[in-house]
Design a protein around this motif. Sequence first.
Motif, mmCIF file in Angstrom:
data_model
loop_
_atom_site.group_PDB
_atom_site.id
_atom_site.type_symbol
_atom_site.label_atom_id
_atom_site.label_comp_id
_atom_site.label_asym_id
_atom_site.label_seq_id
_atom_site.Cartn_x
_atom_site.Cartn_y
_atom_site.Cartn_z
ATOM 1 N N ASP A 22 0.834 -1.208 0.000
ATOM 2 C CA ASP A 22 0.000 0.000 0.000
ATOM 3 C C ASP A 22 0.866 1.255 0.000
ATOM 4 O O ASP A 22 0.543 2.250 -0.660
ATOM 5 C CB ASP A 22 -0.925 -0.001 1.212
ATOM 6 N N LEU A 23 1.960 1.229 0.742
ATOM 7 C CA LEU A 23 2.918 2.338 0.712
ATOM 8 C C LEU A 23 3.471 2.520 -0.693
ATOM 9 O O LEU A 23 3.544 3.649 -1.215
ATOM 10 C CB LEU A 23 4.065 2.074 1.686
ATOM 11 N N ALA A 24 3.850 1.407 -1.318
ATOM 12 C CA ALA A 24 4.439 1.472 -2.657
ATOM 13 C C ALA A 24 3.450 2.050 -3.666
ATOM 14 O O ALA A 24 3.778 2.953 -4.439
ATOM 15 C CB ALA A 24 4.896 0.077 -3.086
ATOM 16 N N ARG A 25 2.226 1.525 -3.679
ATOM 17 C CA ARG A 25 1.210 2.022 -4.614
ATOM 18 C C ARG A 25 0.963 3.513 -4.429
ATOM 19 O O ARG A 25 0.892 4.279 -5.383
ATOM 20 C CB ARG A 25 -0.115 1.295 -4.386
ATOM 21 N N ALA A 26 0.807 3.919 -3.168
ATOM 22 C CA ALA A 26 0.427 5.303 -2.892
ATOM 23 C C ALA A 26 1.523 6.280 -3.293
ATOM 24 O O ALA A 26 1.244 7.350 -3.851
ATOM 25 C CB ALA A 26 0.091 5.463 -1.408
ATOM 26 N N THR A 27 2.783 5.935 -3.022
ATOM 27 C CA THR A 27 3.867 6.867 -3.367
ATOM 28 C C THR A 27 4.028 6.982 -4.876
ATOM 29 O O THR A 27 4.271 8.081 -5.397
ATOM 30 C CB THR A 27 5.196 6.436 -2.714
ATOM 31 N N VAL A 28 3.878 5.867 -5.581
ATOM 32 C CA VAL A 28 3.948 5.920 -7.047
ATOM 33 C C VAL A 28 2.752 6.682 -7.600
ATOM 34 O O VAL A 28 2.882 7.473 -8.543
ATOM 35 C CB VAL A 28 4.022 4.491 -7.629
ATOM 36 N N ALA A 29 1.586 6.467 -7.008
ATOM 37 C CA ALA A 29 0.383 7.149 -7.487
ATOM 38 C C ALA A 29 0.516 8.667 -7.385
ATOM 39 O O ALA A 29 0.174 9.397 -8.322
ATOM 40 C CB ALA A 29 -0.840 6.681 -6.694
ATOM 41 N N VAL A 30 1.030 9.170 -6.243
ATOM 42 C CA VAL A 30 1.125 10.631 -6.105
ATOM 43 C C VAL A 30 2.218 11.209 -6.992
ATOM 44 O O VAL A 30 2.110 12.355 -7.446
ATOM 45 C CB VAL A 30 1.316 11.055 -4.637
ATOM 46 N N ALA A 31 3.253 10.426 -7.280
ATOM 47 C CA ALA A 31 4.258 10.900 -8.239
ATOM 48 C C ALA A 31 3.614 11.073 -9.616
ATOM 49 O O ALA A 31 3.865 12.066 -10.314
ATOM 50 C CB ALA A 31 5.435 9.931 -8.307
ATOM 51 N N GLY A 32 2.780 10.117 -10.006
ATOM 52 C CA GLY A 32 2.077 10.237 -11.284
ATOM 53 C C GLY A 32 1.089 11.390 -11.292
ATOM 54 O O GLY A 32 0.993 12.139 -12.277
ATOM 55 N N LEU A 33 0.346 11.553 -10.187
ATOM 56 C CA LEU A 33 -0.601 12.660 -10.097
ATOM 57 C C LEU A 33 0.100 14.008 -10.199
ATOM 58 O O LEU A 33 -0.367 14.918 -10.882
ATOM 59 C CB LEU A 33 -1.367 12.595 -8.771
ATOM 60 N N ALA A 34 1.227 14.147 -9.495
ATOM 61 C CA ALA A 34 1.961 15.408 -9.534
ATOM 62 C C ALA A 34 2.477 15.702 -10.942
ATOM 63 O O ALA A 34 2.530 16.862 -11.364
ATOM 64 C CB ALA A 34 3.116 15.371 -8.537
ATOM 65 N N ALA A 35 2.840 14.643 -11.667
ATOM 66 C CA ALA A 35 3.339 14.830 -13.030
ATOM 67 C C ALA A 35 2.223 15.286 -13.972
ATOM 68 O O ALA A 35 2.404 16.229 -14.750
ATOM 69 C CB ALA A 35 3.965 13.537 -13.540
ATOM 70 N N VAL A 36 1.052 14.615 -13.921
ATOM 71 C CA VAL A 36 -0.022 15.011 -14.834
ATOM 72 C C VAL A 36 -0.562 16.397 -14.478
ATOM 73 O O VAL A 36 -0.954 17.167 -15.361
ATOM 74 C CB VAL A 36 -1.167 13.975 -14.855
ATOM 75 N N GLU A 37 -0.561 16.719 -13.191
ATOM 76 C CA GLU A 37 -0.995 18.057 -12.784
ATOM 77 C C GLU A 37 -0.053 19.113 -13.344
ATOM 78 O O GLU A 37 -0.493 20.121 -13.913
ATOM 79 C CB GLU A 37 -1.040 18.152 -11.258
ATOM 80 N N ARG A 38 1.252 18.893 -13.192
ATOM 81 C CA ARG A 38 2.223 19.884 -13.646
ATOM 82 C C ARG A 38 2.189 20.049 -15.165
ATOM 83 O O ARG A 38 2.339 21.149 -15.689
ATOM 84 C CB ARG A 38 3.626 19.500 -13.188
ATOM 85 N N GLU A 39 1.987 18.944 -15.879
ATOM 86 C CA GLU A 39 1.979 19.003 -17.339
ATOM 87 C C GLU A 39 0.621 19.412 -17.904
ATOM 88 O O GLU A 39 0.475 19.557 -19.124
ATOM 89 C CB GLU A 39 2.384 17.639 -17.901
ATOM 90 N N GLY A 40 -0.363 19.595 -17.016
ATOM 91 C CA GLY A 40 -1.680 20.022 -17.473
ATOM 92 C C GLY A 40 -2.431 18.965 -18.247
ATOM 93 O O GLY A 40 -3.311 19.283 -19.070
ATOM 94 N N ARG A 41 -2.140 17.715 -17.993
ATOM 95 C CA ARG A 41 -2.811 16.632 -18.723
ATOM 96 C C ARG A 41 -4.166 16.331 -18.090
ATOM 97 O O ARG A 41 -4.363 16.501 -16.889
ATOM 98 C CB ARG A 41 -1.943 15.376 -18.724
ATOM 99 N N THR A 42 -5.086 15.857 -18.889
ATOM 100 C CA THR A 42 -6.435 15.578 -18.408
ATOM 101 C C THR A 42 -6.701 14.090 -18.213
ATOM 102 O O THR A 42 -7.769 13.710 -17.722
ATOM 103 C CB THR A 42 -7.477 16.138 -19.391
ATOM 104 N N GLY A 43 -5.751 13.257 -18.597
ATOM 105 C CA GLY A 43 -5.948 11.818 -18.482
ATOM 106 C C GLY A 43 -5.726 11.311 -17.073
ATOM 107 O O GLY A 43 -5.461 12.068 -16.133
#
Length: 439
Positions: A43-64
Amino acid sequence: MDNTVRTGTELLWSALGGDPALVDRVSYVGPSGLLPARLPVMDLARATVAVAGLAAVEREGRTGGVRVDDGAVATAFVSERHLLVNGRAPVNFAPLSRFWRASDGWVRTHANYPHHRRALLDALGAQGTVPAPEKAVAAVAAAIAERKAVDVESAVYAAGGLAVAVRTPEQWAASGQGREVAKRPLLTRERLDDAPPRRRSGPLRVLDLTRVIAGPVATRTLALLGADVLRIDPPGNPELPDQHAETDIGKRTAALDLDSPSGRRTFDELLDAADVLVTGYRPGALDRFEPHRPGLVIARLSAWGDYGPWAERRGFDSLVQAATGIALTEGSEEKPGVLPAQALDHGSGYLLAAAVLRSLTEQDRDGGTRLVRLALAQTGHWLTHTLPGYEPERYLTETDGPLGRLRHALSPVSYEGGPAGWSRPPGLQGRDDPTWLRA
């Protein structure tokens, strides 16, 4: 989606100051049952990877959306074990990096780097065994067996080496450093001034002053996302070759003597043009090289935190597991154990990358020099105290009936609009009429 997974991601995204609505973009797929442990490591592994992905799509302005594959996550969290260099598997832990039996418990040492190995042998009076690894192991084992674990810890640290006494969770919680860790948040994010937003042309420039796993995983992730990452190491103390092969993919690396006038000038020029500085040495070690640069994002990673009695101590994932009670939680009556991955390292790395990306997003909007601080011990505390683990009580209920008060398991069959439980408790055995209920 598993509620524990969702909760972990939500908790981390909230700690990063992210928009809660974005969590709905994350989907989880892949095989189950990976990275098994008593603690909720997957659960730790999933969550940390998930927020890294979220931060990336947010910064790049992606909608997916962000897709988190358990198989990919679990493999990445033990990536150093899968590395092959021309068909050769690396040695991830040197012979003197292990658990040792002390007179009153256990000690964990870390001696992968030559200077740490020398310091360990010096502290234990085993200098003469340096040319003979098998004799060194025997000498260290004998020296530690005669001493108390905390005495070994103190002596080795005083000599510049790395060793910690293996503690129970209760002993860690009662210690000075354990109390300091417990009263602080998982990570801190600060705005240091009102510098205007930076105008950037070309890729993000990241100056990387980290080593081993956590910091390099963070900067490796930033390199994946298109950053120009330049790693700096001292000429006389390069990264271990296999560590370099594993964690420096996507980066450029350089040797630079920061104590020489020319090296310091070059470093200052690099820092002036950098967007992000990531450091992973013990707190205070690089303070003299970090003059204030308006508009910079600074990410500081340490083992124990830059506070409390252990503020200036070096450390690695394996040592943090040993000191904080994780090793005994995962062990047996015979010997301490380990997590199925160096999860504090990898998890902290992805979380730090996410914190850097979120700081850049906020800086682009509002300006300001930004500082992020994270410690492996804080990640360990989050794993053991905050992230929901398997608690059977959550899936039990009590029902009154002819047999008295029963505690029993809830049904695992659940769906929207379905029954929350059974319509009747068990009755007295054999006492019901042999007839059907009336409609």
